[in-house]
Design a protein around this motif. Structure first.
Motif, PDB file in Angstrom:
ATOM      1  N   THR A 248       0.949  -1.133   0.114  1.00 23.71           N
ATOM      2  CA  THR A 248      -0.113  -0.007   0.155  1.00 23.71           C
ATOM      3  C   THR A 248       1.144   1.255   0.003  1.00 23.71           C
ATOM      4  OG1 THR A 248      -1.716   1.027   1.211  1.00 23.71           O
ATOM      5  CG2 THR A 248      -0.291  -0.456   2.501  1.00 23.71           C
ATOM      6  N   PHE A 249       0.835   2.026  -0.971  1.00 23.45           N
ATOM      7  CA  PHE A 249       1.731   3.068  -1.424  1.00 23.45           C
ATOM      8  C   PHE A 249       1.167   4.468  -1.397  1.00 23.45           C
ATOM      9  CE2 PHE A 249       3.683   5.783  -4.354  1.00 23.45           C
ATOM     10  CZ  PHE A 249       4.907   6.011  -4.127  1.00 23.45           C
ATOM     11  N   THR A 250       1.444   5.458  -0.626  1.00 23.34           N
ATOM     12  CA  THR A 250       1.390   6.779  -1.026  1.00 23.34           C
ATOM     13  C   THR A 250       2.573   7.464  -1.458  1.00 23.34           C
ATOM     14  OG1 THR A 250      -0.770   6.892   0.491  1.00 23.34           O
ATOM     15  CG2 THR A 250       0.117   8.940  -0.286  1.00 23.34           C
ATOM     16  N   GLY A 251       2.416   8.305  -2.392  1.00 19.10           N
ATOM     17  CA  GLY A 251       3.772   9.191  -2.920  1.00 19.10           C
ATOM     18  C   GLY A 251       3.311   9.635  -4.376  1.00 19.10           C
ATOM     19  N   SER A 252       4.719   9.835  -4.971  1.00 17.98           N
ATOM     20  CA  SER A 252       4.463  10.348  -6.312  1.00 17.98           C
ATOM     21  C   SER A 252       3.965   9.481  -7.349  1.00 17.98           C
ATOM     22  CB  SER A 252       5.872  10.909  -6.675  1.00 17.98           C
ATOM     23  OG  SER A 252       6.693   9.945  -6.691  1.00 17.98           O
ATOM     24  N   THR A 253       3.397   9.754  -8.422  1.00 18.82           N
ATOM     25  CA  THR A 253       3.218   9.099  -9.445  1.00 18.82           C
ATOM     26  C   THR A 253       4.084   8.201 -10.033  1.00 18.82           C
ATOM     27  OG1 THR A 253       1.100  10.266  -9.910  1.00 18.82           O
ATOM     28  CG2 THR A 253       1.920   9.107 -11.879  1.00 18.82           C
ATOM     29  N   CYS A 275      -1.417   8.481  -5.340  1.00 16.02           N
ATOM     30  CA  CYS A 275      -0.390   9.064  -5.943  1.00 16.02           C
ATOM     31  C   CYS A 275      -0.659  10.698  -6.011  1.00 16.02           C
ATOM     32  CB  CYS A 275       0.186   8.519  -7.482  1.00 16.02           C
ATOM     33  SG  CYS A 275       0.272   6.933  -6.860  1.00 16.02           S
ATOM     34  N   GLY A 276       0.068  11.562  -7.073  1.00 20.53           N
ATOM     35  CA  GLY A 276      -0.226  12.904  -7.071  1.00 20.53           C
ATOM     36  C   GLY A 276      -1.405  13.368  -7.537  1.00 20.53           C
ATOM     37  N   GLY A 277      -1.576  14.808  -7.601  1.00 22.11           N
ATOM     38  CA  GLY A 277      -2.544  15.408  -8.176  1.00 22.11           C
ATOM     39  C   GLY A 277      -2.470  16.818  -8.738  1.00 22.11           C
TER      40      GLY A 277
END
Ligand code: NAD
Length: 509
Positions: A248-253, A275-277
């Motif tokens: 489970t990852f949160t970070g840049s695209t 990811c990003g926005g």
């Protein structure tokens, strides 16, 4: 002490907390219920971005440390002390964990502020209450996870069980160090999994305390492990690990795409990506309250120094209200966020996370000006704050959606105003991006609002508001903003898998 009490802390008190934190830095890894050092002696430095001073050097784990942490998590999962614990008992541990987070709130808040420069008032008022709310929500959901009994022929009983996955590898970013980790770890643990967390190298401290408190709350050793280290070393080893059932990852695209590759190169583990926005806010000519809309526009991009995945960085304003909108934005928004010492409870804007990030954001501002956007204010290092990684709140007008400042995620306090004539044009600009995390819509006309809700490709859409929500609201992206959904019951279920059990019975007729 409690989170609520932090509202009354003075700068002096916070400085005392900082001293205490810095005098008690643990080695850097938390494996099998103990703080330990890295096997190969690797180190990462946490630098306070408000003044460039060293906060701590902590262990940087290698693949060998990740192996150890995953083995400990797998052993704990198989032992069943957590994965097979009665739901009510697991809930009790999570509630006790919340109490301990509350009791250690000052220390936890300070760790994130020292690591990444977030104003201490935000830690006390936003991050920590949300951390507790997340764990409480997931705890409340534990005994609401249900399987089902399906409609079968007479001699058969078929049921669907919901089971945990096993070892979950969590990789988190630095912009909300505790909260983003908790959005992953809390549902993973609530569902009965065991966890190895690899936090961002810029913010190694607070999650070590979080894991320690989990064990103090009665969580069995080995259920929640932390391996600090570099993304391309420890993070990669975790994502490639054969015994990890889900990443489970949160970070840049860009790094999110690597996660999919790592899963394919190893055991086809499940991957969930936040990811990003590059979120648009659309301001229609008939919006009801211009001042409220403008406030939502500058809060939506300047809060947390613009280091927010769903930051409203593209402001699409109907041409007939553009001048009024910009004038009010300049009047009210220019000084709404004043960069300063994050340890001062009055400060609402700290530095960016690192000196490199400051330089990256300044160079993107430079590119915006060179490509023809008009700098309405900001765009520089605030006077007197040169020793930190600060960037002033910045507003560009006259932006078009092909400019680099409109296309790339800046992850800093930089807003871009563009105009549109028709609804179709607004929709086209809003969707002309690889991202799809969130959007805002401002109009009195709810039929039009619903048309825009349907047309705009984003995981969350706020109508006549921005960046609100609670734990019932799924949070996640469309397109290259990822496909996970955090918070909410859906998030908890994403850390489970279904199992079909088909009972062929006899003597039923
Ligand atoms: P990042 O992608 O650089 O790093 C995120 C994590 O991945 C860190 O722990 C890092 O060490 C690790 N990592 C880096 N390279 C790796 C590799 N090769 N293999 C394995 N792990 C690796 O992102 P960041 O700079 O820490 O965070 C900012 C980004 O996070 C922004 O793009 C922001 O939009 C995004 N974000 C998204 C959400 C969301 O919910 N969608 C929330 C917060 C942040």
């Amino acid at each position: 002490m409690s989170i609520e009490a932090l509202a009354d802390y003075t700068t002096q008190q916070w400085n005392a907390v900082a001293e205490k934190v810095m005098a008690n830095i643990p080695p850097g890894l938390f494996i099998n219920g103990k703080h330990v050092d890295a096997l190969d002696g690797g180190r990462i430095a946490s630098i306070n971005p408000a003044n460039g001073q060293l906060v701590a050097e902590v262990a940087a784990g290698s693949a060998r440390d990740v192996d150890l942490a995953v083995a400990s998590a797998l052993k704990a999962f198989r032992a069943g002390d957590w994965s097979r614990m009665a739901p009510r008992d697991r809930m009790a541990v999570l509630y006790r964990w919340c109490e301990l987070i509350d009791a250690n709130a000052a220390e936890l808040a300070m760790m994130d502020t020292l690591d990444m420069g977030k104003p201490i008032a935000d830690m006390a008022g936003v991050d920590l209450p949300s951390v507790v709310e997340t764990i409480q929500f997931m705890a409340e959901c534990i005994d609401k996870i249900e399987g089902s009994v399906t409609n079968t022929e007479w001699d058969v009983m078929h049921c669907v069980l919901r089971e945990p996955l096993g070892v979950v590898g969590a990789i988190s970013p630095w912009n909300y160090p505790l909260l983003m980790a908790t959005w992953k770890v809390a549902p993973a643990l609530a569902a009965g999994n065991t966890v190895v967390l690899k936090p961002a190298e810029q913010s190694p401290l607070s999650v070590l305390k979080l894991a320690e408190l989990f064990v103090e709350a009665g969580g069995p050793p080995g259920v929640f492990n932390v391996v600090n280290g570099l993304g391309e070393v420890a993070g990669q080893a975790l994502a490639l690990h054969e015994d990890v059932a889900k990443i489970t990852f949160t970070g840049s695209t860009a790094v999110g795409k690597l996660m999919l590759q790592y899963a394919g190169q190893s055991n086809m583990k499940k991957v969930s990506l936040e990811c990003g926005g590059k979120s648009p806010q659309i301001f229609m000519a008939d919006l009801e309250d211009m001042d409220r809309a403008v406030a939502a526009a500058y809060n939506g991009i300047y809060a947390n120094m613009g280091e927010v995945c769903n930051a409203g960085s593209r402001l699409l304003v109907h041409e007939s209200i553009h001048d009024d909108f910009v004038e009010r934005f300049v009047t009210a928004g220019k000084d709404a966020y004043v960069p300063g010492d994050p340890m001062n409870p009055e400060t609402n804007m700290g530095p960016l996370v690192t000196r490199e990030d400051q330089q990256r954001v300044l160079s993107m501002i430079d590119a915006g000006a060179k490509e023809g956007a008009r700098l309405a204010f900001g765009g520089c290092v605030p006077e007197g704050l040169e020793s930190g990684a600060y960037v002033s709140p910045t507003l560009f007008t006259g932006v078009n959606n092909d400019m680099s400042i409109a296309r790339q995620e800046i992850f800093g306090p930089v807003a871009s105003v563009m105009t549109f004539k028709t609804v179709e044009e607004a929709i086209a600009i809003a969707n002309d991006t690889i991202y799809g995390l969130a959007a805002g819509i401002w109009t009195r006309d709810l039929n039009l609002a619903m048309r825009l809700v349907r047309a705009v490709q984003a995981g969350t859409i706020w109508i006549n508001s921005f960046d609100e929500g609670d734990m019932t609201q799924p949070f996640g992206g469309y397109k290259q903003s990822g496909h996970a959904r955090d918070k909410c019951m859906e998030s908890l279920l994403s850390y489970t898998q279904s199992k079909s059990a088909w009972f062929r019975l006899s003597g039923q007729r």
